[in-house]
Design an enzyme around this catalytic site. Structure first.
Site, PDB file in Angstrom:
ATOM      1  N   ASP A 148      34.694  38.521  15.056  1.00 61.95           N
ATOM      2  CA  ASP A 148      34.275  39.622  14.192  1.00 61.95           C
ATOM      3  C   ASP A 148      35.022  39.599  12.861  1.00 61.95           C
ATOM      4  O   ASP A 148      34.420  39.758  11.783  1.00 61.95           O
ATOM      5  CB  ASP A 148      34.522  40.951  14.916  1.00 61.95           C
ATOM      6  CG  ASP A 148      33.543  42.037  14.491  1.00 61.95           C
ATOM      7  OD1 ASP A 148      32.509  41.696  13.879  1.00 61.95           O
ATOM      8  OD2 ASP A 148      33.804  43.223  14.766  1.00 61.95           O
ATOM      9  N   ASP A 151      29.595  46.364  19.270  1.00 61.98           N
ATOM     10  CA  ASP A 151      30.762  47.241  19.189  1.00 61.98           C
ATOM     11  C   ASP A 151      30.702  48.361  20.216  1.00 61.98           C
ATOM     12  O   ASP A 151      31.671  49.118  20.370  1.00 61.98           O
ATOM     13  CB  ASP A 151      30.878  47.834  17.783  1.00 61.98           C
ATOM     14  CG  ASP A 151      31.004  46.756  16.720  1.00 61.98           C
ATOM     15  OD1 ASP A 151      31.639  45.727  17.003  1.00 61.98           O
ATOM     16  OD2 ASP A 151      30.444  46.934  15.612  1.00 61.98           O
TER      17      ASP A 151
END
Length: 384
Positions: A200, A271
């Site tokens: 990420d 997420d």
């Protein structure tokens, strides 16, 4: 001037941010408990199927459940990076196929999300007998109803492209992935989440220096051609047939409009799902401890740990960490006015408190490698 300086603080109570916080937490909690209920149902089925033979295998699992091992946890960020690059460079070539595949998966996932409600609605008027559809299999009335409603929702989404329908499909994907994918141990959880944190951070912060564009943001926000529009052009159906349908923003994220309507807040389903898998794991472990003689399951905790500390569940601790991490990520994005890798904040705020509490309670060694190795009892109650 002061109002502009602290505008990020006002944005935290905006309807878009509040909705993002509430929905993401509710999806994780609901998906985790759906997963736990699936474990209970599988245990009951195993007991019923083995009662006639006089044997019981406590380690058997449902074939539909996918457990991630250490190798898969290590290579998943690499596979995700390859998929991201394919979508970045060849999106125009694969967008229709990708949209159709996403629609099919979203249909199945949203049907799974609707199934408990449909079971409740059909229970008074329909028995739980399954209806045969030949080679397609056998289904209950509730399963048929949930699938039909899901198909209708996907069709309306394709025709309208409305953000609310896209969010509904993304919610179904989140719940289904949390319920059907399992982390077997804390070691695998740390490997997976640490790798995804690096993934990420790299693609959000550093991809622009290599590809002259933020790869993660571009792929996440790029709309796809509507399959109906593509079909009408391929078949030369004329300018008025299938040409007025909108481009589709794919359900790989949750979006909510602000109270002023000036912008949308966005949170990728990764997420939600990846921390959700960790929450699901600790919920199952909390239940395992209750089944295996309550607090006596793990190694004895240090003498200075209070009884109140021993009663705090890992699920509560990790869920609070998720909320604080999501809040921190939101504040960082508002202050810097740029996209932030949410896992940079979510992973430390969930893993570190969990590891600390497991060490203090004396459960760290068990949770790290073999948390569910012993036979579980038939207790079905968990206080949360």
């Amino acid at each position: 001037m002061a109002e502009q300086t602290y505008s990020w603080a006002y944005s935290l109570v905006d309807s878009s941010q509040v909705s993002t916080f509430l929905i993401s937490i509710l999806l994780i909690v609901y998906g985790s408990f759906r997963s736990l209920n699936m474990d209970f149902e599988n245990q009951d089925k195993e007991k019923d199927s083995n009662s006639s033979s006089g044997s019981f295998n406590g380690n058997s699992t449902n074939n539909s459940i996918q457990t991630i091992d250490s190798t898969q946890a290590l290579f998943l960020p690499i596979g995700a990076s390859v998929s991201l690059l394919v979508m970045f460079f060849f999106f125009d070539s694969v967008q229709v196929v990708f949209t159709i595949c996403t629609a099919v998966l979203a249909t199945i996932a949203f049907a799974f999300l609707l199934l408990p409600m449909c079971q409740y609605l059909t229970r008074p008027c329909s028995p739980q007998n399954k209806i045969s559809f030949g080679c397609c299999g056998r289904f209950t009335a509730a399963e048929l109803l949930s699938f039909s409603l899901s198909v209708m929702l996907v069709l309306i989404w394709v025709l309208t492209g409305h953000w609310l329908l896209m969010d509904a499909l993304a919610m179904g994907l989140c719940v289904a992935m949390i319920a059907f994918v399992r982390l077997p141990s804390l070691k695998v959880s740390c490997l997976l989440l640490s790798g995804l944190l690096i993934y990420d951070v790299f693609w959000v912060f550093f991809s622009a220096y290599i590809f002259n564009s933020n790869v993660m943001v571009k792929v996440a926000t790029q709309p796809a051609d509507n399959p109906l529009d593509v079909l009408s052009r391929k078949l030369h159906l004329g300018p008025n047939v299938g040409r007025d349908v909108p481009r589709l923003s794919l359900p790989g994220k949750l979006v909510f409009p602000s109270s002023t309507g000036s912008h949308f807040s966005m949170l990728g389903i990764g997420d939600i799902v990846m921390p959700g898998l960790l929450l699901c794991f600790v919920l199952r472990y909390d239940n395992y401890k209750k089944q295996a003689s309550g607090d006596s399951c793990g190694a004895p905790g240090p003498a200075n740990i209070s009884g109140r500390m021993q009663k705090v569940s890992y699920f509560h601790c990790t869920l609070i960490g998720y909320f604080v991490g999501l809040l921190t990520a939101t504040v960082a994005s508002r202050i810097h006015r740029a996209a932030q890798p949410a896992l940079l904040y979510l992973v430390p705020f969930t893993l570190l408190p969990l590891l600390t509490m497991a060490y203090l309670k004396g459960d760290l060694r068990r949770m790290w490698s073999e948390p569910f190795h012993s036979k579980s009892s038939s207790s079905r109650f968990l206080e949360v």
